[in-house]
Design a protein around this motif. Sequence first.
Motif, mmCIF file in Angstrom:
data_model
loop_
_atom_site.group_PDB
_atom_site.id
_atom_site.type_symbol
_atom_site.label_atom_id
_atom_site.label_comp_id
_atom_site.label_asym_id
_atom_site.label_seq_id
_atom_site.Cartn_x
_atom_site.Cartn_y
_atom_site.Cartn_z
ATOM 1 N N VAL A 167 0.844 -1.203 0.000
ATOM 2 C CA VAL A 167 0.000 0.000 0.000
ATOM 3 C C VAL A 167 0.874 1.246 0.000
ATOM 4 N N ILE A 168 1.936 1.232 0.791
ATOM 5 C CA ILE A 168 2.861 2.370 0.815
ATOM 6 C C ILE A 168 3.495 2.553 -0.554
ATOM 7 N N LYS A 169 3.871 1.446 -1.190
ATOM 8 C CA LYS A 169 4.457 1.531 -2.525
ATOM 9 C C LYS A 169 3.472 2.144 -3.514
ATOM 10 N N THR A 170 2.202 1.750 -3.423
ATOM 11 C CA THR A 170 1.180 2.310 -4.310
ATOM 12 C C THR A 170 1.037 3.809 -4.097
ATOM 13 N N VAL A 171 0.970 4.222 -2.850
ATOM 14 C CA VAL A 171 0.794 5.644 -2.536
ATOM 15 C C VAL A 171 1.980 6.459 -3.033
ATOM 16 N N PHE A 172 3.182 5.909 -2.928
ATOM 17 C CA PHE A 172 4.371 6.653 -3.330
ATOM 18 C C PHE A 172 4.611 6.653 -4.837
ATOM 19 N N GLY A 191 -6.230 8.552 -9.886
ATOM 20 C CA GLY A 191 -7.290 8.487 -8.894
ATOM 21 C C GLY A 191 -7.724 7.084 -8.497
ATOM 22 N N PRO A 192 -8.021 6.192 -9.466
ATOM 23 C CA PRO A 192 -8.474 4.854 -9.078
ATOM 24 C C PRO A 192 -7.458 4.085 -8.223
ATOM 25 N N SER A 193 -6.179 4.207 -8.533
ATOM 26 C CA SER A 193 -5.159 3.514 -7.728
ATOM 27 C C SER A 193 -5.100 4.078 -6.310
ATOM 28 N N GLY A 212 -8.832 2.514 0.432
ATOM 29 C CA GLY A 212 -9.584 1.377 0.955
ATOM 30 C C GLY A 212 -8.676 0.381 1.666
ATOM 31 N N ASP A 213 -7.518 0.123 1.087
ATOM 32 C CA ASP A 213 -6.564 -0.796 1.704
ATOM 33 C C ASP A 213 -6.028 -0.232 3.023
ATOM 34 N N THR A 214 -5.860 1.081 3.098
ATOM 35 C CA THR A 214 -5.424 1.705 4.340
ATOM 36 C C THR A 214 -6.473 1.524 5.430
#
Length: 88
Positions: free
Chosen positions: A51-56, A61-63, A69-71
């Motif tokens: 999740v951190i990798k996705t955020v960074f 928007g969809p990602s 949601g995962d957070t």
Amino acid sequence: MAVRFGRSFALTVYFVSISGAAIIPVILYALTHDYPYSLCAVSILFFALPVIKTVFTKLDGPSLNDALGDTGKLLLTYSVLFSIGWLL
């Protein structure tokens, strides 16, 4: 928050919040030497890494909505693990 203070600030706050939550049980155990089962909540870091990798790395928007949601799922899992560990 990202609009007001910028993306780098929002990323820093996100990372510090997740990692800080994982460090709290370690600090509590180090100070009190009580509630060792609450350390199970530290395992949330393994689930938080994707999740951190996705955020960074993602900007769309969809990602980021999926990461939000995962957070929320991480928060629920952390709360349950920490609470059960505290009660045992």
